[in-house]
Design a protein around this motif. Structure first.
Motif, PDB file in Angstrom:
ATOM      1  N   ARG A  60     -14.990  29.645  64.852  1.00 26.75           N
ATOM      2  CA  ARG A  60     -15.846  28.575  65.366  1.00 26.75           C
ATOM      3  C   ARG A  60     -16.734  28.003  64.256  1.00 26.75           C
ATOM      4  O   ARG A  60     -16.958  26.782  64.203  1.00 26.75           O
ATOM      5  N   TYR A  61     -17.231  28.871  63.383  1.00 29.91           N
ATOM      6  CA  TYR A  61     -18.267  28.439  62.429  1.00 29.91           C
ATOM      7  C   TYR A  61     -17.769  28.260  60.997  1.00 29.91           C
ATOM      8  O   TYR A  61     -18.513  27.773  60.157  1.00 29.91           O
ATOM      9  N   PHE A  62     -16.530  28.657  60.704  1.00 26.04           N
ATOM     10  CA  PHE A  62     -15.993  28.498  59.355  1.00 26.04           C
ATOM     11  C   PHE A  62     -14.816  27.526  59.395  1.00 26.04           C
ATOM     12  O   PHE A  62     -13.967  27.609  60.277  1.00 26.04           O
ATOM     13  N   LYS A  63     -14.768  26.621  58.427  1.00 26.76           N
ATOM     14  CA  LYS A  63     -13.660  25.678  58.368  1.00 26.76           C
ATOM     15  C   LYS A  63     -12.371  26.405  57.968  1.00 26.76           C
ATOM     16  O   LYS A  63     -12.405  27.381  57.214  1.00 26.76           O
ATOM     17  N   THR A  64     -11.250  25.894  58.458  1.00 25.06           N
ATOM     18  CA  THR A  64      -9.953  26.506  58.162  1.00 25.06           C
ATOM     19  C   THR A  64      -9.663  26.502  56.666  1.00 25.06           C
ATOM     20  O   THR A  64      -9.128  27.466  56.116  1.00 25.06           O
ATOM     21  N   ASP A  65     -10.049  25.409  55.999  1.00 25.85           N
ATOM     22  CA  ASP A  65      -9.802  25.293  54.558  1.00 25.85           C
ATOM     23  C   ASP A  65     -11.039  25.703  53.750  1.00 25.85           C
ATOM     24  O   ASP A  65     -11.308  25.149  52.677  1.00 25.85           O
ATOM     25  N   TYR A  66     -11.777  26.668  54.278  1.00 24.43           N
ATOM     26  CA  TYR A  66     -12.966  27.246  53.647  1.00 24.43           C
ATOM     27  C   TYR A  66     -12.703  27.555  52.172  1.00 24.43           C
ATOM     28  O   TYR A  66     -11.719  28.220  51.829  1.00 24.43           O
ATOM     29  N   ILE A  67     -13.593  27.068  51.285  1.00 23.54           N
ATOM     30  CA  ILE A  67     -13.417  27.232  49.837  1.00 23.54           C
ATOM     31  C   ILE A  67     -14.262  28.405  49.355  1.00 23.54           C
ATOM     32  O   ILE A  67     -15.474  28.437  49.576  1.00 23.54           O
ATOM     33  N   GLN A  68     -13.633  29.347  48.692  1.00 16.96           N
ATOM     34  CA  GLN A  68     -14.291  30.585  48.278  1.00 16.96           C
ATOM     35  C   GLN A  68     -14.506  30.615  46.761  1.00 16.96           C
ATOM     36  O   GLN A  68     -13.597  30.283  45.997  1.00 16.96           O
ATOM     37  N   HIS A  69     -15.719  31.037  46.341  1.00 13.25           N
ATOM     38  CA  HIS A  69     -16.022  31.196  44.917  1.00 13.25           C
ATOM     39  C   HIS A  69     -16.338  32.643  44.548  1.00 13.25           C
ATOM     40  O   HIS A  69     -16.507  32.929  43.356  1.00 13.25           O
ATOM     41  N   ASN A  70     -16.442  33.537  45.541  1.00 15.76           N
ATOM     42  CA  ASN A  70     -16.543  34.953  45.201  1.00 15.76           C
ATOM     43  C   ASN A  70     -15.266  35.326  44.447  1.00 15.76           C
ATOM     44  O   ASN A  70     -14.163  35.106  44.950  1.00 15.76           O
ATOM     45  N   PRO A  71     -15.394  35.891  43.235  1.00 10.78           N
ATOM     46  CA  PRO A  71     -14.199  36.116  42.402  1.00 10.78           C
ATOM     47  C   PRO A  71     -13.159  37.042  43.005  1.00 10.78           C
ATOM     48  O   PRO A  71     -11.981  36.976  42.636  1.00 10.78           O
ATOM     49  N   SER A 282     -12.591  38.204  34.289  1.00 13.27           N
ATOM     50  CA  SER A 282     -11.655  37.300  33.603  1.00 13.27           C
ATOM     51  C   SER A 282     -10.578  36.790  34.550  1.00 13.27           C
ATOM     52  O   SER A 282     -10.026  35.707  34.347  1.00 13.27           O
ATOM     53  N   GLU A 283     -10.282  37.554  35.596  1.00 14.05           N
ATOM     54  CA  GLU A 283      -9.293  37.134  36.588  1.00 14.05           C
ATOM     55  C   GLU A 283      -9.941  37.060  37.965  1.00 14.05           C
ATOM     56  O   GLU A 283     -10.752  37.912  38.312  1.00 14.05           O
ATOM     57  N   MET A 284      -9.578  36.053  38.736  1.00 13.79           N
ATOM     58  CA  MET A 284     -10.147  35.860  40.062  1.00 13.79           C
ATOM     59  C   MET A 284      -9.037  35.783  41.100  1.00 13.79           C
ATOM     60  O   MET A 284      -7.869  35.537  40.776  1.00 13.79           O
ATOM     61  N   ALA A 285      -9.429  35.949  42.348  1.00  9.14           N
ATOM     62  CA  ALA A 285      -8.464  35.944  43.450  1.00  9.14           C
ATOM     63  C   ALA A 285      -8.119  34.530  43.910  1.00  9.14           C
ATOM     64  O   ALA A 285      -7.410  34.351  44.902  1.00  9.14           O
ATOM     65  N   HIS A 286      -8.614  33.537  43.195  1.00  7.63           N
ATOM     66  CA  HIS A 286      -8.371  32.122  43.528  1.00  7.63           C
ATOM     67  C   HIS A 286      -8.516  31.296  42.260  1.00  7.63           C
ATOM     68  O   HIS A 286      -8.830  31.832  41.189  1.00  7.63           O
ATOM     69  N   ASN A 287      -8.320  29.990  42.401  1.00 11.73           N
ATOM     70  CA  ASN A 287      -8.447  29.077  41.259  1.00 11.73           C
ATOM     71  C   ASN A 287      -9.671  28.185  41.352  1.00 11.73           C
ATOM     72  O   ASN A 287      -9.744  27.147  40.686  1.00 11.73           O
ATOM     73  N   ASN A 288     -10.654  28.588  42.162  1.00 10.63           N
ATOM     74  CA  ASN A 288     -11.830  27.751  42.406  1.00 10.63           C
ATOM     75  C   ASN A 288     -12.933  27.964  41.377  1.00 10.63           C
ATOM     76  O   ASN A 288     -13.867  27.156  41.306  1.00 10.63           O
ATOM     77  N   GLY A 289     -12.860  29.042  40.610  1.00  9.58           N
ATOM     78  CA  GLY A 289     -13.914  29.340  39.649  1.00  9.58           C
ATOM     79  C   GLY A 289     -15.129  29.959  40.308  1.00  9.58           C
ATOM     80  O   GLY A 289     -15.285  29.920  41.533  1.00  9.58           O
ATOM     81  N   LYS A 290     -15.995  30.525  39.513  1.00  2.91           N
ATOM     82  CA  LYS A 290     -17.212  31.171  40.017  1.00  2.91           C
ATOM     83  C   LYS A 290     -18.232  30.144  40.513  1.00  2.91           C
ATOM     84  O   LYS A 290     -19.005  30.412  41.409  1.00  2.91           O
ATOM     85  N   PHE A 291     -18.214  28.966  39.924  1.00  2.00           N
ATOM     86  CA  PHE A 291     -19.223  27.964  40.249  1.00  2.00           C
ATOM     87  C   PHE A 291     -18.641  26.722  40.909  1.00  2.00           C
ATOM     88  O   PHE A 291     -19.342  25.773  41.193  1.00  2.00           O
TER      89      PHE A 291
END
Length: 291
Positions: A60-71, A282-291
């Protein structure tokens, strides 16, 4: 006739002024309501995730395409939903110490217990959410283990929580931005007393004592160890009233780090500081970056 005309003009002028004032007051009231509603929605989203471990609430409160920056967490809502059983099994709980809003951004200053999933039993975090259409659309955070002892005797989360000086939000953000550029980036460190109060500087970094003297002592020690914090870029400056948060990247211990610094201001001076510092992998679980 002239007297009647003058009286009518005065009445019309007063009425016009009152109408304009009422519109301004109404606009301010509507803005406050929107801000309160956004904070309330963010609180409900946080409760659904960390308090109730509620999948339907998260949907209900999070978008389906929620963008994550936690590495360490993949992007999208599915990883959030998949994390719920882990939190529930550990009985992870949260305490919000401060919640701020800057436009569509909501800033939580939190601590978590039974938080081994985040790296330690007890952690302190800054969580920043971007809200969109009444849902959480994007998330940034910085996490650190809770310290058992601190140089100042203060905890990483205690201190004032009341938001004041809403009319000074923009000017306070400018003061903090200039402080970061001049002092933390080392462009004009001699200007430190232009920004930090010489009478009060309450410190919540576990390694630094209160006051300018405590800060100077910590800087001298870190510099002597060739281990001083190096700020390279500030990505966001967010604030509400007397509180301003900066989200910066740089180096510490010779490795990339993220620096989240929260400042409290009084009378155009910084009088208190909280922070969370986290290494950037140095490696993250996504390609969004930390910031």
């Amino acid at each position: 006739m002239k007297r009647i005309t003058s009286i009518l003009f005065a009445v019309l002028l007063i009425t016009s002024c009152n109408t304009a004032q009422n519109k301004t007051t109404e606009q301010k009231s509507n803005t406050t309501k929107v801000m309160d509603n956004l904070k309330t929605t963010a609180k409900k989203a946080q409760q659904a995730f960390f308090g109730d471990y509620d999948a339907e609430g998260v949907k209900r409160y999070f978008k389906t395409d929620y963008i994550q920056h936690n590495p360490h967490v993949p992007t999208g809502i599915e990883p959030v939903l998949g994390f719920l059983p882990v939190l529930e099994k550990a009985q992870t709980t949260y305490t919000t110490h401060r919640i701020l809003q800057d436009g569509d951004f909501i800033i939580f200053h939190n601590s978590y217990d039974n938080a081994e999933a985040f790296g330690a039993k007890e952690v302190v975090t800054f969580d920043v959410w971007r809200m969109e259409d009444g849902q959480v659309a994007e998330h940034w955070d910085n996490i650190t283990p809770k310290a058992t002892q601190t140089a100042s005797g203060r905890s990483q989360v205690d201190g004032p929580t009341q938001i004041t000086d809403l009319d000074k939000t923009a000017s306070n953000k400018t003061i903090v931005s200039n402080f970061v550029n001049d002092v933390l980036f080392g462009k004009a460190p001699e200007k430190i007393t232009d920004y930090i109060s010489t009478e009060q500087y309450d410190q919540h970094n576990p390694l630094v004592k209160d006051g300018l003297a405590g800060l100077t002592e910590a800087i001298a020690y870190l510099t002597s160890q060739n281990d001083m914090f190096i700020y390279k870029k500030t990505h966001k400056v967010l604030g509400e009233g007397n509180f301003v948060l900066t989200m910066s990247e740089g180096e510490w211990h010779g490795k990339p780090h993220a620096f989240y610094d929260l400042f409290r201001l009084e009378n155009d001076k910084i009088v208190e500081h909280w922070d969370v510092i986290e290494e950037i992998p140095s490696e993250m679980a996504h390609n969004n970056g930390k910031f």
